[in-house]
Scaffold this active site. Structure first.
Site, mmCIF file in Angstrom:
data_model
loop_
_atom_site.group_PDB
_atom_site.id
_atom_site.type_symbol
_atom_site.label_atom_id
_atom_site.label_comp_id
_atom_site.label_asym_id
_atom_site.label_seq_id
_atom_site.Cartn_x
_atom_site.Cartn_y
_atom_site.Cartn_z
ATOM 1 N N PRO A 23 13.032 -16.300 -1.516
ATOM 2 C CA PRO A 23 12.445 -15.345 -1.849
ATOM 3 C C PRO A 23 13.180 -14.886 -3.495
ATOM 4 C CG PRO A 23 13.925 -14.265 -0.447
ATOM 5 C CD PRO A 23 14.380 -15.464 -0.267
ATOM 6 N N ALA A 25 12.151 -12.878 -6.875
ATOM 7 C CA ALA A 25 11.100 -11.460 -7.534
ATOM 8 C C ALA A 25 10.738 -13.098 -8.695
ATOM 9 C CB ALA A 25 12.112 -10.069 -7.821
ATOM 10 N N CYS A 107 19.553 -6.546 -2.910
ATOM 11 C CA CYS A 107 18.932 -6.654 -4.018
ATOM 12 C C CYS A 107 20.088 -5.598 -4.942
ATOM 13 C CB CYS A 107 17.359 -5.990 -4.847
ATOM 14 S SG CYS A 107 16.938 -6.034 -6.407
ATOM 15 N N ARG A 232 17.332 -20.837 -7.092
ATOM 16 C CA ARG A 232 16.879 -21.350 -8.248
ATOM 17 C C ARG A 232 17.230 -22.837 -8.117
ATOM 18 N NH1 ARG A 232 22.144 -18.525 -10.329
ATOM 19 N NH2 ARG A 232 23.278 -18.364 -8.007
HETATM 20 C C1 LIG Z 1 15.049 -14.465 -10.099
HETATM 21 C C2 LIG Z 1 15.752 -14.164 -9.341
HETATM 22 C C3 LIG Z 1 14.781 -13.470 -8.330
HETATM 23 C C4 LIG Z 1 15.353 -13.001 -6.763
HETATM 24 N N1 LIG Z 1 14.736 -12.222 -6.529
HETATM 25 C C5 LIG Z 1 15.359 -12.413 -4.892
HETATM 26 C C6 LIG Z 1 13.958 -10.931 -4.125
HETATM 27 O O1 LIG Z 1 13.219 -10.357 -4.324
HETATM 28 N N2 LIG Z 1 14.478 -11.444 -3.021
HETATM 29 C C7 LIG Z 1 15.704 -11.735 -2.058
HETATM 30 O O2 LIG Z 1 16.414 -11.269 -0.999
HETATM 31 N N3 LIG Z 1 16.083 -12.074 -2.677
HETATM 32 C C8 LIG Z 1 16.263 -12.380 -4.216
HETATM 33 N N4 LIG Z 1 16.646 -13.486 -5.515
HETATM 34 C C9 LIG Z 1 17.996 -13.754 -4.627
HETATM 35 C C10 LIG Z 1 17.901 -15.336 -4.134
HETATM 36 O O3 LIG Z 1 17.135 -15.527 -3.434
HETATM 37 C C11 LIG Z 1 19.078 -16.264 -3.076
HETATM 38 O O4 LIG Z 1 19.749 -15.625 -2.739
HETATM 39 C C12 LIG Z 1 20.462 -16.995 -4.918
HETATM 40 O O5 LIG Z 1 18.637 -16.961 -6.119
HETATM 41 C C13 LIG Z 1 20.779 -17.385 -4.275
HETATM 42 O O6 LIG Z 1 20.269 -18.469 -3.908
HETATM 43 P P1 LIG Z 1 20.455 -19.844 -5.170
HETATM 44 O O7 LIG Z 1 21.589 -19.950 -5.642
HETATM 45 O O8 LIG Z 1 19.876 -21.220 -4.720
HETATM 46 O O9 LIG Z 1 19.779 -19.511 -6.489
HETATM 47 C C14 LIG Z 1 16.178 -14.081 -6.932
HETATM 48 C C15 LIG Z 1 17.158 -14.471 -7.533
HETATM 49 C C16 LIG Z 1 16.436 -14.905 -8.302
HETATM 50 C C17 LIG Z 1 17.574 -15.734 -9.454
#
Ligand SMILES: Cc1cc2nc3c(=O)[nH]c(=O)nc-3n(C[C@H](O)[C@H](O)[C@H](O)COP(=O)(O)O)c2cc1C
Length: 351
Positions: A23, A25, A107, A232
């Site tokens: 997820p 945002a 968050c 990401r």
């Molecule tokens: C722009 C952005 C928005 C995010 N919004 C949420 C969110 O609304 N809820 C949530 O649980 N995690 C949110 N995350 C965290 C991601 O779900 C994830 O746990 C985090 O980015 C690490 O994973 P990655 O390295 O694959 O990006 C967000 C991350 C990013 C970069």
């Protein structure tokens, strides 16, 4: 080697692959979730919806969440601090067709944490457990929780909070092992994921820095996690999901990139309306057209255009062969009646 094409279960819900789409945002709109499913994600999750909307409807929001038939299995994420309103929101989420109610305890954004929601709950295990318990009592679908390692750098609070949440009724935990203080800096410490796996008897999903098939394989092998979550790395790059799941990903042709982006634009306009979508989509142009796929000035041309129709025209002019692909994709994707969830999508998300 672990086969990521294997299915696994969260309570009674079968998840067809060991890859979940994170997820995010401002990113995880319906087009992103449906695309994620098409490219091999076994589970997708909505952006955070705010249960504050139940009591006062004056929050700045992105609009309302729409759920399509081909998103399932789908988790809808809630954030909030009050067990009673969270339970009420969870019932609405279930009625909208969510296969899982997901709770955000990760968050780090101040606008959210100052209300007692998101990552702050890692500092208040009693309240966190009461929230999960009241949601689990209110709905029939399984409850999942997404958490960070803790609030401050080096924190190991997730190892205390996580098992309590399982006792309170969580059917799965997703750990992003960074602290809230870290935001997105440094590295996700999946040694902590392995510790959490050893402490609970429900499946754990590993989130953070899963950017390749090799990384996914090593995180699953070293932690015992049931699945990995990709965030990401999938922005503007659904092909990475195929690659992670079964090694079949490849660098897409320009026509494929344009076809996916045009479809994404059309679906997002349908969901958000032209006015909001045209600004919202700008970041996606860079994400799709980067990776050396198109020359940089092309993206800059697109972001100054006012209408998405004009964006679409320029994209197709740059790769006319995309038209045929778009038609084929649109014919394959089922169109049915969407369900709208009457809870606002928060613009303050993060995790
Ligand atoms: C722009 C952005 C928005 C995010 N919004 C949420 C969110 O609304 N809820 C949530 O649980 N995690 C949110 N995350 C965290 C991601 O779900 C994830 O746990 C985090 O980015 C690490 O994973 P990655 O390295 O694959 O990006 C967000 C991350 C990013 C970069």
């Amino acid at each position: 080697m672990v086969d990521l094409r294997e299915s696994w279960w969260i309570g009674p819900v079968e998840i067809p692959t060991r890859l979940a789409l994170a997820p995010m945002a401002g990113v995880s709109v319906q087009a992103f979730r449906r695309q994620g499913r098409r490219f091999g994600a076994g589970l997708v999750c909505s952006e955070m919806v705010s249960c504050a909307g139940i009591e006062h409807r004056n929050e700045r929001t992105l609009g309302y969440l729409r759920v399509a038939a081909d998103e399932h299995p789908l988790a809808i994420q809630l954030f909030g601090a009050e067990p009673r309103t969270m339970a009420e929101a969870a019932r609405m989420v279930e009625a909208a067709g969510a296969d899982l109610v997901d709770v955000n305890f990760g968050c780090p954004v101040r606008k959210v944490t100052k209300t007692g929601a998101g990552a702050t709950l890692l500092d208040d295990p009693d309240r966190a457990a009461r929230i999960v318990e009241s949601i689990a009592n209110a709905v029939d679908v399984p409850v999942s929780v997404k958490l960070r390692r803790g609030l401050r750098d080096g924190s190991r609070d997730c190892l205390v909070v996580g098992p309590r949440l399982v006792e309170a009724g969580a059917s799965t935990l997703t750990l992003h092992p960074r602290s809230a203080q870290q935001m997105y800096t440094g590295a996700a410490d999946h040694a902590l994921t392995a510790e959490l796996v050893s402490l609970v008897d429900v499946p754990v999903v590993a989130s953070g820095d899963i950017v390749s098939r090799a990384k996914a394989q090593s995180v699953i092998a070293t932690t015992g996690a049931a699945a990995v979550m990709v965030g990401r790395a999938a922005q503007g790059n659904p092909w990475v999901l195929e690659e992670i799941v079964d090694g079949s990903g490849r660098e897409p042709s320009r026509e494929e990139v344009v076809a996916e982006l045009v479809l994404f634009v059309r679906e997002t306009v349908r969901e958000l309306g032209e006015r909001r979508a045209s600004g919202f989509l700008k970041k996606f142009y860079g994400w799709y057209l980067g990776h050396g796929r198109f020359p940089r000035p092309f993206k800059q041309e697109l972001v100054v255009l006012d209408s998405t129709e004009e964006v679409e025209r320029r994209l197709i002019a740059a790769a006319p062969g995309a038209l045929e692909l778009i038609e084929r994709l649109e014919a394959e994707i089922p169109s049915g009646d969407d369900v709208t969830l009457e809870l606002p999508v928060s613009i303050y998300g993060g995790g």
